[in-house]
Design a protein around this motif. Structure first.
Motif, short mmCIF file in Angstrom:
data_model
loop_
_atom_site.label_atom_id
_atom_site.label_comp_id
_atom_site.label_asym_id
_atom_site.label_seq_id
_atom_site.Cartn_x
_atom_site.Cartn_y
_atom_site.Cartn_z
N ALA A 1 -62.54 51.58 -32.12
CA ALA A 1 -62.30 52.62 -31.11
C ALA A 1 -62.83 53.96 -31.60
O ALA A 1 -63.44 54.72 -30.85
CB ALA A 1 -60.81 52.71 -30.80
N ARG A 2 -62.62 54.23 -32.89
CA ARG A 2 -63.07 55.51 -33.43
C ARG A 2 -64.58 55.63 -33.41
O ARG A 2 -65.13 56.67 -33.03
CB ARG A 2 -62.57 55.68 -34.86
CG ARG A 2 -61.45 56.70 -34.93
CD ARG A 2 -60.86 56.79 -36.29
NE ARG A 2 -61.80 57.27 -37.30
CZ ARG A 2 -61.56 57.21 -38.60
NH1 ARG A 2 -60.44 56.68 -39.04
NH2 ARG A 2 -62.43 57.66 -39.46
N VAL A 3 -65.25 54.55 -33.82
CA VAL A 3 -66.72 54.60 -33.82
C VAL A 3 -67.25 54.74 -32.40
O VAL A 3 -68.28 55.35 -32.17
CB VAL A 3 -67.30 53.34 -34.51
CG1 VAL A 3 -68.81 53.34 -34.43
CG2 VAL A 3 -66.85 53.29 -35.95
N LEU A 4 -66.51 54.18 -31.42
CA LEU A 4 -66.93 54.29 -30.02
C LEU A 4 -66.63 55.67 -29.44
O LEU A 4 -66.88 55.91 -28.27
CB LEU A 4 -66.26 53.20 -29.19
CG LEU A 4 -66.83 51.79 -29.40
CD1 LEU A 4 -65.93 50.75 -28.79
CD2 LEU A 4 -68.23 51.69 -28.82
N GLY A 5 -66.03 56.54 -30.27
CA GLY A 5 -65.87 57.93 -29.84
C GLY A 5 -64.48 58.30 -29.38
O GLY A 5 -64.28 59.40 -28.88
#
Lengths: 287, 372
Positions: free
Chosen positions: A179-183
């Protein structure tokens, strides 16, 4: 046909054994669980429905019900937030003293509730460490509602955290990282990924926490002071009525608590049946 | 978009995960980070994804500080080894996640999101599976959902962590080719982590071989295979025969195989020659230096055959590969005597205690002059 018969023949001692074990288990359950539970309702209704309703409608009983709901309404949300935060901390971070924190979360399970209550009396009571200061500022904790809330929070502290920790450990943090990498920002990550993944276990933990918050006797009894209509929760009201030989009244209030237990049990069973694999296998307090 | 990684250091409590790593990633290239587990390759990938940070060193993109950027600004798509799909969301919702969490200003409209998801489903060949949940998909399908989810945010840089690690062999090969085509279609810069040298050699434009937190060699697959820069690269990539050499009267030799004059003129006490199985000649004339060997086994593996050879002096087991059709041509059979010698080798000097001396290397060819 003959083969089937011969295959079945050595089976009957096993079935006999199974039957005997079932009988023992059921007998045990009836004797120690169902019979007492039934007694509560039978005794409560012994004098008839009118007397039952009248004894529940007494102002002291209503005050006890209100107080119990109030204490639970404060303690359960507090421990919901604490439980989620503690489980997050325990499963997503490595830090010094992690094992100690785990042990501390379990402390309320291992300490006698009476001790828990007594600790608060020693801290905040008239003769306690902070007693004089609190007295000077006209703040009452012991023998008042804040004391009841404190004791209840302490007693019910492990329920939510203990339910979530094994589940969150098993699920790992990869989805959150994705989720974090997806922003996603922190809140989006929590509300869109973490919370949906733990929702049933969380509900289950809250349910158990609530049942205990409403049913707690020992710790609450120590800090309550038993001021009728002001600091008596339902379990305390039951005890006081019983001590005053008002058996029907005691059982009437007790029946409400028993009802709460039954509802909790029903919802818990429903949750386990429907979402068993999403709820951690071991229930809190079971160790 | 050029990514410059320079002097990255990352220490975990008991070992260095990255030790002075510098690397340039060119736009549009397909780069493999290859190494054994614990070599630091995944740490490097996580730093690029913004999931980890180096203790020191810098990463810049076209001169900008890449490490200071939030994940959203980095324009990075990451596919996890175990996919990390959101288990409570269906395929469509998984793919749309990166678009839905954008701030309102830059968030595409609902219809636009739906359209883009549909296009991606087509791209990864999963049309019609949008309503499935991750648990209802096979490993290969999950992997493609993870890829579509990463591509949905239109990244400039695609990162893949052991993309084929959790798949069975057949799916793996098919997906490998497909991924290579996808990379060429999209023109993305792709970096993938793998411990499988075959995968790296087949897929990548360039390979960075990592070991103990350091990059041992960066180069094209051919360069990595044919001109390994360090003993580790020799041993890690492909099969290789390892031959200890001695220096006798100014010449390097292993038994009766003499390489020629010592190019280091006695500066290094010992040396090791690495010889690929396909670089062993099996019909060496008696006049040329070589060993007498007994052919112990022939393992036929389709188009090629692996030979197991025993050399008596120095006592040594050798592996040689020949084309299957050469078996009959050379009359090879188990038990026969052969005269063998390497056609080419890579020689690394060693200190007296057997530790490698970094920097020095001799690419030996039969009949070529010794470098001075």
């Amino acid at each position: 046909m003959s083969m089937r018969a011969s295959a079945r023949a050595p089976d009957w001692p096993r079935r006999l054994l199974r039957g005997a074990l079932v009988l023992v288990a059921v007998g045990f359950m009836v004797l120690f669980l169902l019979l007492p539970l039934a007694t509560v309702f039978v005794e409560a209704l012994r004098a008839g429905v009118h007397a039952y309703l009248a004894s529940i409608r007494q102002p002291e009983a209503l005050a006890a019900i209100r107080l119990t709901l109030l204490v639970a309404a404060i303690a359960v949300p507090l421990n919901l937030v604490f439980g989620v935060a503690a489980a997050w901390l325990m499963t997503r971070f490595e830090f010094r003293g992690k094992a100690l924190l785990g042990a501390l979360i379990d402390l309320p399970f291992s300490v006698s509730p009476v001790i828990a209550g007594l600790v608060y009396v020693l801290l905040f009571g008239a003769q306690g460490w902070f007693g004089p200061w609190l007295d000077a500022h006209d703040v009452r904790i012991i023998f008042a509602v804040p004391g009841l809330v404190l004791a209840t929070v302490f007693i019910t502290l492990p329920f939510v955290a203990r339910e979530l920790i094994p589940l969150m450990q098993a699920q790992g943090s990869e989805e959150e990282q994705a989720a974090r990498v997806l922003g996603a920002n922190g809140w989006q990550m929590f509300f869109r990924v973490t919370l949906p993944n733990i929702r049933w276990a969380l509900l289950y933990g809250v349910l158990l926490c609530n049942a205990r918050a409403m049913g707690e006797f020992g710790a609450v009894s120590v800090v309550s002071g038993h001021i009728r209509g002001l600091t008596t929760t339902m379990p305390l009201e039951v005890e006081m009525r019983y001590n005053e030989y008002d058996f029907a009244g005691a059982f009437a209030v007790a029946s409400l608590l028993a009802l709460l237990a039954l509802v909790t049990l029903a919802v818990k069973t429903l949750l386990e049946w429907r979402y068993g694999n999403e709820i951690a296998a071991h229930a809190p307090g079971g160790h | 978009m050029i990514l410059e990684l320079s002097h990255l250091q990352r220490r975990f409590t008991d070992f260095p995960a990255l030790d002075d790593v510098s690397l340039t990633i060119a736009p549009g290239e397909f780069l493999a980070l290859l190494g054994p587990s614990g070599s630091g390759k995944t740490t490097l990938l996580r730093i690029l994804a913004g999931l980890d940070y180096p203790d020191s060193g810098s990463v810049s993109r076209d001169g900008e500080d890449f490490l200071a950027m939030h994940a959203r600004e980095r324009g990075v798509g990451l596919v996890f080894q175990h996919y990390a799909l959101f288990r409570h969301l269906n395929v469509t919702e998984n793919i749309a996640f990166g678009l839905r969490v954008r701030p309102r200003r830059s968030r595409p409209s609902r219809a636009e999101v739906g359209e883009r998801v549909e296009r991606l489903l087509q791209r990864v060949q999963l049309e019609g599976l949008g309503n499935r949940y991750p648990a209802q998909l096979s490993g290969g399908q999950r992997q493609r959902v993870a890829l579509a989810r990463a591509l949905a945010v239109e990244p400039d840089l695609l990162l893949l962590d052991e993309p084929f690690g959790a798949l069975d062999a057949q799916v793996r090969v098919a997906l490998r080719r497909w991924l290579r085509e996808l990379h060429e279609d999209l023109g993305l810069t792709t970096v993938f982590v793998t411990h499988d040298q075959e995968e790296a050699l087949e897929l990548a434009d360039r390979i960075a071989v990592m070991n103990n937190g350091r990059i041992e060699q960066v180069g094209s697959p051919e360069a990595i295979y044919q001109q390994p820069a360090t003993p580790f690269v020799c041993e890690f990539i492909g099969k290789v025969n390892r031959l200890p050499l001695r220096c006798e009267q100014g010449r390097l030799a292993a038994g009766s195989w003499v390489l020629g004059d010592d190019p280091w003129q006695g500066r290094h006490a010992r040396a090791i020659a690495y010889v690929r199985p396909e670089h062993l000649a099996l019909d060496v004339p008696a006049a040329q230096p070589g060993w007498t060997a007994r052919l112990r086994h022939v393992y036929l593996a389709g188009s090629i055959a692996h030979l197991e050879l025993v050399v008596d002096a120095p006592e040594q087991l050798l592996e040689a590969d020949v084309a299957s059709e050469d078996l009959a041509r050379l009359g090879l059979h188990a038990g026969m005597q052969l005269r063998v010698a390497p056609r080419s080798a890579v020689v690394f000097p060693q200190a007296q205690d057997g530790t490698p001396v970094p920097g020095d290397r001799w690419a030996w060819q039969a009949g070529a002059a010794v470098p001075r």
